[in-house]
Motif scaffolding. Structure first.
Motif, short mmCIF file in Angstrom:
data_model
loop_
_atom_site.label_atom_id
_atom_site.label_comp_id
_atom_site.label_asym_id
_atom_site.label_seq_id
_atom_site.Cartn_x
_atom_site.Cartn_y
_atom_site.Cartn_z
N THR A 9 1.99 4.29 1.42
CA THR A 9 1.89 4.92 2.59
C THR A 9 2.83 5.93 2.91
OG1 THR A 9 2.81 3.02 3.73
CG2 THR A 9 0.59 2.75 3.69
N TYR A 10 2.65 6.50 4.27
CA TYR A 10 3.90 7.36 4.60
C TYR A 10 4.31 8.21 3.65
CZ TYR A 10 3.84 4.47 8.90
OH TYR A 10 3.42 3.82 10.19
N ALA A 38 -7.61 -4.03 -0.17
CA ALA A 38 -6.76 -4.54 1.14
C ALA A 38 -7.88 -4.44 2.30
CB ALA A 38 -5.57 -3.61 1.65
N LEU A 74 1.09 -1.25 0.03
CA LEU A 74 -0.02 -0.04 0.00
C LEU A 74 0.88 1.55 -0.05
CD1 LEU A 74 -2.41 -1.66 2.58
CD2 LEU A 74 -2.95 -0.97 0.22
N THR A 104 3.59 0.25 2.86
CA THR A 104 3.36 -0.80 3.82
C THR A 104 2.84 -2.08 3.22
OG1 THR A 104 2.93 0.72 5.43
CG2 THR A 104 2.11 -1.44 6.00
N TYR A 164 -6.17 0.41 -1.83
CA TYR A 164 -6.98 0.28 -0.22
C TYR A 164 -8.11 -0.55 -0.03
CZ TYR A 164 -3.25 3.26 1.20
OH TYR A 164 -2.14 3.83 1.53
N PHE A 215 0.94 -5.49 2.66
CA PHE A 215 -0.57 -5.70 3.15
C PHE A 215 -0.37 -6.93 4.30
CE2 PHE A 215 -4.33 -8.56 1.94
CZ PHE A 215 -5.46 -7.82 2.93
#
Lengths: 227, 303
Positions: free
Chosen positions: B180-181, B288, B178, B260, B285, B262
């Motif tokens: 992220t961050y 997921a 995913l 990240t 997302y 999953f």
């Protein structure tokens, strides 16, 4: 600046700013409490840290999208953080001595400073807890005086004894359990700061305050400290 | 009811679903790394979804059964036996008093879960029985250790179609990631490299994290202000290589993260050892979320 960014399928992170400071810390601490309280049924973890709050949530009950909407509602409300909420001050007794502070001699040499002077500078400030992590109950305390700042060790130690007090750059902290570590060791507390000690977890929270109280070698030993 | 350990293997620990709600004290989530195999074993025994089991790393594990009990072993393909008689993974096995149960070294994947009907009755610390050696919470299992289990009155057991059990024998695994961050702060070149190349697991991998070898990213930012880390988050070190954070990882960290993994792909990583080839693929997302919800439903997981 306020940004909410996903951190996983059931987690996200709120960024408040890109610079660390005390006022921001108070906001983060305020929002951590508010979010925990108001969204309690959805939240699994909430980690405040310097400029952000990480949240993991229960996917069975809420989607990322819905949670972000609820968070935005909380975060955009006007708040008054000048309220003089009682922040408890946690006092940590420290024996500053070369027999427990393995880097104390080096630090004094680098700073061309007497031990008494170092002790008074390190112990006079009410430190704030900017983050907790690295190890359970390891609190990152800031900011230490410019006069005693040294960089972290070039080569971290494989094992730092529990209770050791370290300094690195603008921060100081206590190693709660034996662990590897790269901070300069300047003293040791006889207190058990590990998570087995239930009495201290209410003090060791982001936004909390800590002061070091110098004690003698004899006091250190009589309070259960190990040399 | 109890068992007595004969061979503890290199690393066997008691693990349940994990230690939730204490990350703000710096306490990692811990828990079974291969969530799928762990849940499957407890499902077959009709245990609650948070029953404590034994996570065995690299086999070479045996124990003496001190009572009559039902167990189920899941995870890595390997030979298991009762009194030297071969038996099977992913089904209920009944042990009698005095039986010796053994797991040989697995061939490819690395972790097995020994689930016991009723679950293990060991000390609870911060709502969980999971051991985290790094945090000095619990210790790895040792020779002659006696492990107690809960006595249960019901004999309700499940069986599954063996084809439903996860397979960990792939030469190349794909982990879905995913964004992220700091994903959007990485350069296009670095992202292209990350999602196109095949990495391999370095010698540094454990319950804390998995370091990968591969071509190095070149424009990695120096670091970020330490922030809460999700399990599965992919840190990029200043050298330009990834570390994937596992369940025993510290709760905050200051390396930039490109994404990240999953949560339901983590089991495949958890079953991988040195040299395993890995590639990454972007995931949406919504996919997921829905896959995770179905998994929670299937195993009756509350969160």
């Amino acid at each position: 600046m306020l940004e909410i960014i996903p951190a996983g399928e059931n987690s996200l992170i709120i960024y408040f700013d890109k610079k660390i400071d005390s006022n921001l810390l108070r906001r983060i601490s305020y929002y951590s409490e508010t979010i925990s309280k108001e969204l309690n049924k959805y939240i699994i973890e909430l980690i405040p840290s310097y400029v952000s709050i990480f949240i993991s949530f229960n996917l069975n009950h809420i989607s990322q999208f819905e949670l972000i909407q609820k968070l935005e509602r909380i975060l955009t409300k006007k708040i008054n953080i000048n309220d003089d909420r009682d922040i408890p001050l946690f006092e940590i007794p420290v024996y500053y001595g070369v027999d427990v502070g393995l880097d104390l001699k080096d630090v004094l040499q680098k700073k061309k400073m007497e031990l008494d002077q170092f002790i008074s500078i390190h112990s006079q400030i009410e430190y704030e807890i900017f983050a907790i992590g690295f190890a359970p109950n390891f609190a990152f305390l800031g900011q230490i005086s410019n006069d005693i700042r040294v960089p972290r060790l070039k080569t971290p130690r494989i094992s730092v004894p529990a209770g050791s007090v370290g300094i690195a750059d603008s921060q100081t902290g206590v190693y709660p359990i034996n662990s590897p570590g790269g901070w300069n060791l300047v003293g040791k507390t006889p207190l058990d700061l590990s998570i087995s000690n239930n009495e201290i977890s209410s003090y060791l929270r982001v936004g909390g305050k800590v002061r070091f109280k110098p004690i003698s070698r004899d006091e250190f030993i009589s309070q259960g400290g190990l040399l | 009811m109890s068992i007595k350990i004969i061979k503890p293997g290199i690393l066997s620990t008691i693990q349940d679903r994990g230690r939730y709600g204490h990350m703000h004290h710096g306490i990692s989530v811990s828990g079974a790394l291969d969530e799928y195999s762990y849940q499957l074993g407890n499902f077959i025994l009709n245990n609650p979804c948070d029953s404590a089991s034994i996570e065995v790393t690299y086999g070479d594990f045996s124990f003496l059964s001190l009572d009559v009990m039902h167990i189920c072993v899941t995870g890595a393909e390997t030979e298991i036996s009762i009194n030297n008689q071969p038996n099977h993974l992913n089904k209920v096995i009944t042990l009698n008093q005095g039986d010796i149960f053994e797991i040989k070294c697995p061939k490819k994947a690395i972790r097995n879960y020994v689930c016991i009907k009723g679950g293990i009755n060991s000390a609870i610390f911060y709502n969980s029985r999971s051991c985290n050696v790094r945090e000095a919470i619990g210790k790895k299992i040792t020779k002659d250790q006696v492990i107690k289990t809960f006595r249960v009155d019901n004999d309700n057991l499940n069986s599954i179609d063996p084809s439903l059990a996860p397979k960990y024998e792939n030469d190349l695994i794909t982990l879905r990631v995913l964004p992220t961050y700091q994903f959007h702060e990485f350069s296009d070149n670095d992202k292209a490299l990350f999602f196109s190349q095949v990495y391999s697991i370095s010698k540094d991998f454990d319950r804390t994290g998995v370091r990968l070898n591969g071509g190095k990213m070149t424009d990695v930012m120096k670091g970020v202000i330490s922030e809460g880390s999700a399990v599965g988050s992919i840190e990029i070190t200043p050298k330009g290589l990834p570390i994937i954070l596992m369940r025993d990882a510290p709760t905050i960290g200051g390396y930039p993260k490109i994404g990240t993994v999953f949560s339901l792909d983590i089991p495949y990583l958890a079953q991988s050892g040195y040299g395993q080839r890995i590639r990454f693929e972007l995931m949406k997302y919504v996919e997921a979320e829905s896959e995770r919800r179905s998994f929670n439903d299937l195993f009756g997981i509350e969160a």
